[in-house]
Write a protein that holds these residues in place. Structure first.
Motif, mmCIF file in Angstrom:
data_model
loop_
_atom_site.group_PDB
_atom_site.id
_atom_site.type_symbol
_atom_site.label_atom_id
_atom_site.label_comp_id
_atom_site.label_asym_id
_atom_site.label_seq_id
_atom_site.Cartn_x
_atom_site.Cartn_y
_atom_site.Cartn_z
ATOM 1 N N ALA A 61 -0.743 -1.419 -2.240
ATOM 2 C CA ALA A 61 -0.913 -0.265 -3.387
ATOM 3 C C ALA A 61 0.073 -0.647 -4.477
ATOM 4 C CB ALA A 61 -0.460 1.268 -2.592
ATOM 5 N N GLN A 62 1.253 -1.124 -4.153
ATOM 6 C CA GLN A 62 2.228 -1.475 -5.347
ATOM 7 C C GLN A 62 1.699 -2.777 -6.205
ATOM 8 O OE1 GLN A 62 5.520 -2.805 -2.916
ATOM 9 N NE2 GLN A 62 6.550 -0.917 -3.193
ATOM 10 N N ILE A 63 1.010 -3.606 -5.517
ATOM 11 C CA ILE A 63 0.285 -4.710 -6.208
ATOM 12 C C ILE A 63 -0.780 -4.158 -6.988
ATOM 13 C CG2 ILE A 63 -1.160 -6.887 -5.977
ATOM 14 C CD1 ILE A 63 0.466 -7.278 -2.900
ATOM 15 N N PHE A 64 -1.568 -3.397 -6.409
ATOM 16 C CA PHE A 64 -2.641 -2.709 -7.103
ATOM 17 C C PHE A 64 -2.098 -1.936 -8.485
ATOM 18 C CE2 PHE A 64 -5.425 1.140 -7.746
ATOM 19 C CZ PHE A 64 -6.564 0.479 -8.109
ATOM 20 N N VAL A 65 -1.100 -1.233 -8.112
ATOM 21 C CA VAL A 65 -0.804 -0.270 -9.384
ATOM 22 C C VAL A 65 -0.089 -1.164 -10.377
ATOM 23 C CG1 VAL A 65 1.250 1.266 -10.088
ATOM 24 C CG2 VAL A 65 -0.012 1.782 -8.170
ATOM 25 N N ARG A 66 0.580 -2.217 -10.063
ATOM 26 C CA ARG A 66 0.934 -3.360 -11.202
ATOM 27 C C ARG A 66 0.028 -4.043 -11.929
ATOM 28 N NH1 ARG A 66 3.257 -6.888 -8.462
ATOM 29 N NH2 ARG A 66 1.798 -8.516 -9.097
ATOM 30 N N GLN A 67 -1.042 -4.331 -11.140
ATOM 31 C CA GLN A 67 -2.243 -5.032 -11.763
ATOM 32 C C GLN A 67 -3.000 -3.801 -12.807
ATOM 33 O OE1 GLN A 67 -3.488 -8.312 -11.659
ATOM 34 N NE2 GLN A 67 -1.583 -8.529 -10.703
ATOM 35 N N ARG A 68 -3.000 -2.640 -12.333
ATOM 36 C CA ARG A 68 -3.725 -1.854 -13.167
ATOM 37 C C ARG A 68 -2.929 -1.485 -14.351
ATOM 38 N NH1 ARG A 68 -8.531 -0.366 -13.558
ATOM 39 N NH2 ARG A 68 -8.473 1.851 -12.895
ATOM 40 N N MET A 69 -1.488 -1.359 -14.150
ATOM 41 C CA MET A 69 -0.720 -1.049 -15.328
ATOM 42 C C MET A 69 -0.837 -2.151 -16.220
ATOM 43 S SD MET A 69 2.433 0.848 -13.730
ATOM 44 C CE MET A 69 3.038 1.629 -14.703
ATOM 45 N N GLU A 70 -0.946 -3.425 -15.757
ATOM 46 C CA GLU A 70 -1.292 -4.490 -16.773
ATOM 47 C C GLU A 70 -2.508 -4.816 -17.414
ATOM 48 O OE1 GLU A 70 0.054 -7.990 -14.329
ATOM 49 O OE2 GLU A 70 2.222 -7.274 -14.458
ATOM 50 N N VAL A 88 -8.722 -7.824 -6.190
ATOM 51 C CA VAL A 88 -8.561 -8.573 -5.045
ATOM 52 C C VAL A 88 -8.008 -9.820 -4.560
ATOM 53 C CG1 VAL A 88 -10.355 -9.262 -3.119
ATOM 54 C CG2 VAL A 88 -10.851 -7.248 -4.191
ATOM 55 N N MET A 89 -8.207 -10.629 -5.416
ATOM 56 C CA MET A 89 -7.404 -12.065 -5.462
ATOM 57 C C MET A 89 -5.950 -11.858 -5.750
ATOM 58 S SD MET A 89 -9.715 -14.195 -4.579
ATOM 59 C CE MET A 89 -8.505 -15.545 -4.723
ATOM 60 N N ALA A 90 -5.650 -10.658 -6.620
ATOM 61 C CA ALA A 90 -4.218 -10.570 -6.481
ATOM 62 C C ALA A 90 -3.680 -10.101 -5.486
ATOM 63 C CB ALA A 90 -3.850 -9.720 -7.897
ATOM 64 N N ILE A 91 -4.457 -9.199 -4.673
ATOM 65 C CA ILE A 91 -3.770 -8.641 -3.370
ATOM 66 C C ILE A 91 -3.754 -9.891 -2.325
ATOM 67 C CG2 ILE A 91 -4.286 -7.086 -1.485
ATOM 68 C CD1 ILE A 91 -5.457 -5.231 -3.725
ATOM 69 N N VAL A 92 -4.698 -10.458 -2.480
ATOM 70 C CA VAL A 92 -4.901 -11.865 -1.411
ATOM 71 C C VAL A 92 -3.598 -12.667 -1.663
ATOM 72 C CG1 VAL A 92 -5.767 -13.682 -0.710
ATOM 73 C CG2 VAL A 92 -7.105 -11.826 -0.742
ATOM 74 N N THR A 93 -3.358 -12.877 -2.912
ATOM 75 C CA THR A 93 -2.149 -13.831 -3.269
ATOM 76 C C THR A 93 -0.782 -13.325 -3.106
ATOM 77 O OG1 THR A 93 -3.851 -15.055 -4.966
ATOM 78 C CG2 THR A 93 -1.334 -15.233 -5.171
ATOM 79 N N GLU A 94 -0.862 -12.139 -3.465
ATOM 80 C CA GLU A 94 0.558 -11.673 -3.239
ATOM 81 C C GLU A 94 0.799 -11.126 -1.801
ATOM 82 O OE1 GLU A 94 2.097 -9.331 -6.179
ATOM 83 O OE2 GLU A 94 0.773 -9.749 -7.759
ATOM 84 N N MET A 95 -0.146 -10.910 -0.953
ATOM 85 C CA MET A 95 0.268 -10.441 0.202
ATOM 86 C C MET A 95 0.371 -11.706 1.355
ATOM 87 S SD MET A 95 0.331 -7.113 0.718
ATOM 88 C CE MET A 95 -0.129 -6.787 2.223
ATOM 89 N N GLU A 96 0.059 -12.990 0.503
ATOM 90 C CA GLU A 96 0.462 -14.199 1.598
ATOM 91 C C GLU A 96 1.893 -14.266 1.940
ATOM 92 O OE1 GLU A 96 -0.750 -17.582 -0.921
ATOM 93 O OE2 GLU A 96 -2.925 -17.289 -0.187
#
Length: 109
Positions: free
Chosen positions: A49-58, A67-75
């Protein structure tokens, strides 16, 4: 030749924090129902959710990019105490978002 699946664009974020809280709760519920409730599920849902919020705020509205941002950052997330991994989490986020938009996710339609 098969036609490419068109990109899915989310509506612009009106309240990314509220969207993130909804996503955290929905993902936690999904994680707990998919296998067994585990302590790690709360941290997984919170991080996604933190990744999602940051991406949406950007200003990111493209579902594929989210989805790719979540995959990448959750690695870098420690999944050793979980049945899940970054791809499962990102796919679940995608499914939850598609369901919330009323988009049928069967067969690329």
């Amino acid at each position: 030749m098969a036609e490419p699946i068109p990109p899915i664009t989310l509506p612009p974020a009106r309240n990314p924090v509220q969207e993130g809280e909804w996503l955290r709760a929905a993902l936690l519920q999904w994680l707990n129902q998919e296998f067994i409730p585990e302590d790690a599920n709360w941290q997984i849902a919170k991080r996604a959710a933190q990744i999602f919020v940051r991406q949406r705020m950007e200003g990111e509205n493209d579902l594929g990019s989210l989805v790719m941002a979540i995959v990448t950052e959750m690695e870098s997330f420690d999944f050793s105490n979980s049945f899940f991994g970054e791809f499962t989490v990102a796919n679940a986020v995608s499914d939850l978002l598609l369901d919330s938009l009323g988009i049928d996710r069967c067969c690329g339609q």
